[in-house]
Design an enzyme around this catalytic site. Structure first.
Site, PDB file in Angstrom:
ATOM      1  N   ASN A  24       1.442  -1.077   0.486  1.00 32.42           N
ATOM      2  CA  ASN A  24      -0.036  -0.304  -0.171  1.00 32.42           C
ATOM      3  C   ASN A  24       1.021   1.521   0.049  1.00 32.42           C
ATOM      4  O   ASN A  24       2.243   0.867  -0.154  1.00 32.42           O
ATOM      5  CB  ASN A  24      -1.257   0.349   0.731  1.00 32.42           C
ATOM      6  N   ASP A  34       1.146  -8.994   1.161  1.00 32.33           N
ATOM      7  CA  ASP A  34       2.799  -8.134   2.290  1.00 32.33           C
ATOM      8  C   ASP A  34       2.447  -8.828   3.585  1.00 32.33           C
ATOM      9  O   ASP A  34       3.385  -8.608   3.974  1.00 32.33           O
ATOM     10  CB  ASP A  34       1.694  -6.716   2.162  1.00 32.33           C
ATOM     11  N   TYR A 122      -8.500  -5.201  -1.669  1.00 34.18           N
ATOM     12  CA  TYR A 122      -8.461  -3.966  -2.952  1.00 34.18           C
ATOM     13  C   TYR A 122      -9.287  -4.305  -3.842  1.00 34.18           C
ATOM     14  O   TYR A 122      -9.729  -3.524  -4.680  1.00 34.18           O
ATOM     15  CB  TYR A 122      -7.436  -2.997  -3.368  1.00 34.18           C
TER      16      TYR A 122
END
Ligand code: AR6
Length: 175
Positions: A24, A34, A122
């Site tokens: 991000n 992540d 997302y």
């Protein structure tokens, strides 16, 4: 030309020169891929993020850090558009793949594993997330020789495999 393959599994176990992180803008870790990369890579990855990206990273851009304790030497971090938050510009998503391969060329990585950027938290629609990945990687001018798209679940893996086969039939890379 890039050889593009689909892999079913966890990106953090891939034996490649570089793995790509779906990060991000803040570049200080998160969930999904992540979170997994920072967990396995260890504190060196975050330390490098802080030093190399003091102001974070723009959506659609990419940059590298050490792979820390990961099998890969580098992590290439890229920030996909947050479809769930209303970012629907597809060129930002294709830019992630293009920029990541440019960064791979900068560091001299010849094998790279990508997750499906923006396709998780997302919320980018899965079919189009796969299409954007396959068409952009297959059409890239890069010195990277081997690219894997790593799908976490079996159904997504089958979809990725099919789209790579279609791209190969159309003569744009893949196997
Ligand atoms: N290996 C391979 N693929 C994975 C793994 C894994 N270990 N874990 C998840 N996936 P996401 P995004 C798949 O959410 O949508 C983070 O908090 C997952 O099923 O990791 O770009 C960041 O900090 C999906 O298909 O990335 C950002 O805030 C794909 O990887 C935000 O999430 C991407 O899912 C980025 O969201």
């Amino acid at each position: 030309m890039v050889t593009l393959t689909a892999v079913h599994g966890d990106i953090t176990t891939q034996q490649v020169d570089a793995i790509v992180n779906a990060a991000n803008n803040a570049m200080r870790g998160g969930g999904g891929v992540d979170g997994a990369i920072h967990r396995v890579g260890g504190p060196a990855v975050l330390e490098d993020c802080i030093v190399r990206f003091p102001d974070g990273l723009a959506t659609g851009d990419a940059g590298w850090t050490t792979g820390g304790d990961l099998p890969s030497r580098w992590v290439i971090h890229t920030v996909g558009p947050n479809h769930a938050a209303g970012q629907r510009d597809r060129s930002l998503l294709t830019s992630c793949y293009r920029r990541s391969l440019e960064v791979a060329d900068e560091v001299g990585a010849r094998s790279v594993a990508f997750p499906l950027i923006s396709a998780g938290i997302y919320g980018w629609p899965k079919d189009d997330a796969i299409a954007a990945a396959v068409e952009t990687i297959a059409g890239a001018a890069t010195r990277v020789e081997q690219v894997r798209i790593v799908a976490f679940d079996e159904a997504t893996f089958e979809q990725v495999r099919e789209q790579i086969a279609c791209a190969a039939e159309a003569g744009v890379g893949g196997q």
